[in-house]
Design a protein around this motif. Structure first.
Motif, short mmCIF file in Angstrom:
data_model
loop_
_atom_site.label_atom_id
_atom_site.label_comp_id
_atom_site.label_asym_id
_atom_site.label_seq_id
_atom_site.Cartn_x
_atom_site.Cartn_y
_atom_site.Cartn_z
N LEU A 13 0.83 -1.20 0.00
CA LEU A 13 0.00 0.00 0.00
C LEU A 13 0.87 1.26 0.00
CD1 LEU A 13 -2.74 -0.97 2.65
CD2 LEU A 13 -2.75 -1.40 0.20
N ILE A 14 1.93 1.24 0.81
CA ILE A 14 2.81 2.39 0.90
C ILE A 14 3.51 2.66 -0.44
CG2 ILE A 14 4.91 3.27 2.00
CD1 ILE A 14 4.07 1.76 4.54
N GLU A 15 4.00 1.62 -1.06
CA GLU A 15 4.69 1.78 -2.34
C GLU A 15 3.74 2.31 -3.41
OE1 GLU A 15 6.31 -2.00 -3.27
OE2 GLU A 15 7.83 -1.96 -1.67
N ARG A 16 2.51 1.79 -3.44
CA ARG A 16 1.56 2.25 -4.44
C ARG A 16 1.17 3.70 -4.21
NH1 ARG A 16 0.17 2.81 -9.31
NH2 ARG A 16 -2.04 2.58 -9.82
N GLN A 17 1.00 4.08 -2.94
CA GLN A 17 0.64 5.47 -2.65
C GLN A 17 1.73 6.43 -3.11
OE1 GLN A 17 1.91 7.95 -0.40
NE2 GLN A 17 0.22 9.32 -0.99
N ALA A 18 2.99 6.05 -2.90
CA ALA A 18 4.10 6.91 -3.28
C ALA A 18 4.24 7.06 -4.79
CB ALA A 18 5.40 6.37 -2.69
N GLU A 19 3.79 6.06 -5.54
CA GLU A 19 3.93 6.11 -6.99
C GLU A 19 3.14 7.26 -7.61
OE1 GLU A 19 2.73 2.33 -8.45
OE2 GLU A 19 4.49 1.25 -7.65
N GLY A 20 1.96 7.54 -7.08
CA GLY A 20 1.13 8.59 -7.67
C GLY A 20 0.60 9.59 -6.67
N ASN A 21 1.14 9.58 -5.45
CA ASN A 21 0.66 10.48 -4.39
C ASN A 21 -0.86 10.37 -4.24
OD1 ASN A 21 0.92 12.41 -2.32
ND2 ASN A 21 0.60 14.11 -3.74
N PHE A 22 -1.34 9.15 -4.16
CA PHE A 22 -2.77 8.91 -4.09
C PHE A 22 -3.32 9.26 -2.71
CE2 PHE A 22 -1.35 5.99 -7.46
CZ PHE A 22 -2.22 6.38 -8.48
N ASP A 23 -4.58 9.66 -2.68
CA ASP A 23 -5.25 9.96 -1.40
C ASP A 23 -5.67 8.69 -0.68
OD1 ASP A 23 -5.01 12.71 -1.82
OD2 ASP A 23 -6.95 12.84 -2.84
N VAL A 24 -6.10 7.70 -1.44
CA VAL A 24 -6.57 6.44 -0.86
C VAL A 24 -6.02 5.29 -1.69
CG1 VAL A 24 -8.57 5.05 -0.20
CG2 VAL A 24 -8.72 7.55 -0.11
N VAL A 25 -5.54 4.26 -1.02
CA VAL A 25 -5.08 3.04 -1.69
C VAL A 25 -5.79 1.86 -1.03
CG1 VAL A 25 -3.15 1.56 -2.32
CG2 VAL A 25 -2.82 4.04 -2.16
N TYR A 26 -6.51 1.08 -1.83
CA TYR A 26 -7.19 -0.12 -1.33
C TYR A 26 -6.34 -1.35 -1.60
CZ TYR A 26 -11.65 2.37 -0.76
OH TYR A 26 -12.65 3.21 -0.36
N GLY A 27 -6.38 -2.29 -0.67
CA GLY A 27 -5.81 -3.61 -0.93
C GLY A 27 -6.89 -4.49 -1.53
N CYS A 28 -6.65 -5.00 -2.73
CA CYS A 28 -7.64 -5.86 -3.39
C CYS A 28 -7.15 -7.30 -3.41
CB CYS A 28 -7.95 -5.37 -4.80
SG CYS A 28 -6.54 -5.39 -5.94
N TYR A 29 -8.09 -8.24 -3.44
CA TYR A 29 -7.77 -9.65 -3.27
C TYR A 29 -8.06 -10.43 -4.55
CZ TYR A 29 -9.09 -7.66 1.25
OH TYR A 29 -9.24 -6.83 2.31
N ALA A 30 -7.10 -11.25 -4.93
CA ALA A 30 -7.34 -12.16 -6.06
C ALA A 30 -8.30 -13.26 -5.65
CB ALA A 30 -6.02 -12.76 -6.53
N ALA A 31 -8.19 -13.71 -4.40
CA ALA A 31 -9.09 -14.75 -3.88
C ALA A 31 -9.40 -14.43 -2.42
CB ALA A 31 -8.45 -16.13 -3.99
#
Length: 316
Positions: A116-134
């Motif tokens: 989540l932290i890495e994804r937020q830093a990539e685009g300075n997102f306000d909210v990052v959700y963790g999504c599940y494959a299963a």
């Protein structure tokens, strides 16, 4: 008042709503410690006891005594207000630059916070959700959850399709949710009103380590209905469109019957007046119900002012 990055007391506040986590809370804290210490982040854990098992509150108090008040905040609500209201309470007490929300049962892996932290830093997102494959739920819950998500895609198109209880939020974004007062609290619905700078990242979803889920079929159904009534315009909009359609059809048919009566006079006595009265009257009634529903929908969004939660005991 906004704070600069250096002014926040800690980097991350982990908000955990607790209902029956007495068997998993200690292990959860150990995993959180391992992740944040290894990553070099400062953090705090905000436990919100949502009117659940007394044993879970006792474990929270013990963890606070062992780790110190700087690491663990504990809030006990006066009764069960629901997961989303408990999260709002945690947002109020969080002092981190970012807030992470996850469940008590370790189905969300603390190690995945790094994603989540890495994804937020990539685009300075306000909210990052963790999504599940299963999802590691029972088959009936997987089915009902999938059905609810499909319905919400139609009813609330602004809602991110990968919304989940495993989130990373900028704290100012989370604080905006505290000012909202609706008849039903749906945190992810609030977030759609606050920002559209939202993304997701794949994470693992693990099996429950202890006890059955507190979400039953009846609770999920009530949850779905409350979301639609409070956050979606689709039900009342469908009623409005249906009312308008019926009003138009009955009016056209009534005009046809009237003209046929005047031009050909081949209808049974009283038939024309009966059709016009019933058809036009029913159409007008349904149209009025649709218009009334539009007003009720807006009143519902504006008038509810009851508190989202009440704190019975606060340790911070």
């Amino acid at each position: 008042m906004s704070l600069t990055a250096a002014a926040w007391p800690v980097d991350y506040s982990v908000v955990v709503p607790v209902f029956q986590g007495q068997d998993t809370l200690r292990l959860l804290v150990e995993h959180l410690q391992a992740f944040f210490v290894e990553g070099g982040y400062s953090y705090e854990v905000v436990f919100v006891h949502d009117g659940g098992q007394a044993a879970a509150w006792e474990v929270i108090v013990q963890l606070r005594q062992e780790l110190g008040s700087a690491k663990v905040k504990a809030i006990r609500l006066s009764r069960n207000f629901g997961q989303h209201n408990a999260l709002l309470c945690g947002f109020h007490h969080a002092n981190g630059r970012f807030i992470v929300t996850l469940d008590e049962d370790l189905q969300h892996s603390p190690a995945d916070i790094g994603r989540l932290i890495e994804r937020q830093a990539e685009g300075n997102f306000d909210v990052v959700y963790g999504c599940y494959a299963a999802r590691q739920h029972a088959s009936w819950r997987n089915f009902t959850s999938a059905l609810l998500r499909q319905m919400l895609r139609v009813g609330i198109p602004e809602l991110h399709p990968d919304y989940s209880a495993f989130r990373l939020l900028k704290t100012p974004i989370a604080r905006h949710c505290l000012a909202m007062r609706n008849s039903y609290t749906f945190l992810d619905g609030y977030l759609t009103w606050v920002t559209n700078n939202v993304t997701s990242v794949p994470v693992t979803h693990q099996a429950r380590l202890s006890g059955p889920s507190t979400y039953t079929v009846s609770r999920l159904v009530r949850h779905s209905i409350n979301i639609f009534v409070t956050f979606s315009e689709l039900p009342v909009r469908l009623l409005s469109y249906a009312s308008l359609l019926v009003f138009t059809l009955t009016t056209v048919y009534s005009v046809y019957i009237l003209l046929r009566k005047l031009l050909y006079n081949d209808l049974l006595p009283g038939f024309a007046s009966l059709i016009i009265a019933i058809g036009f009257g029913v159409g007008l009634l349904l149209l009025g119900m649709g218009i009334l529903g539009e007003y009720i929908h807006r009143i519902n969004l504006k008038t509810t002012r009851r508190p989202d939660y009440i704190e019975a005991e606060t340790l911070e």
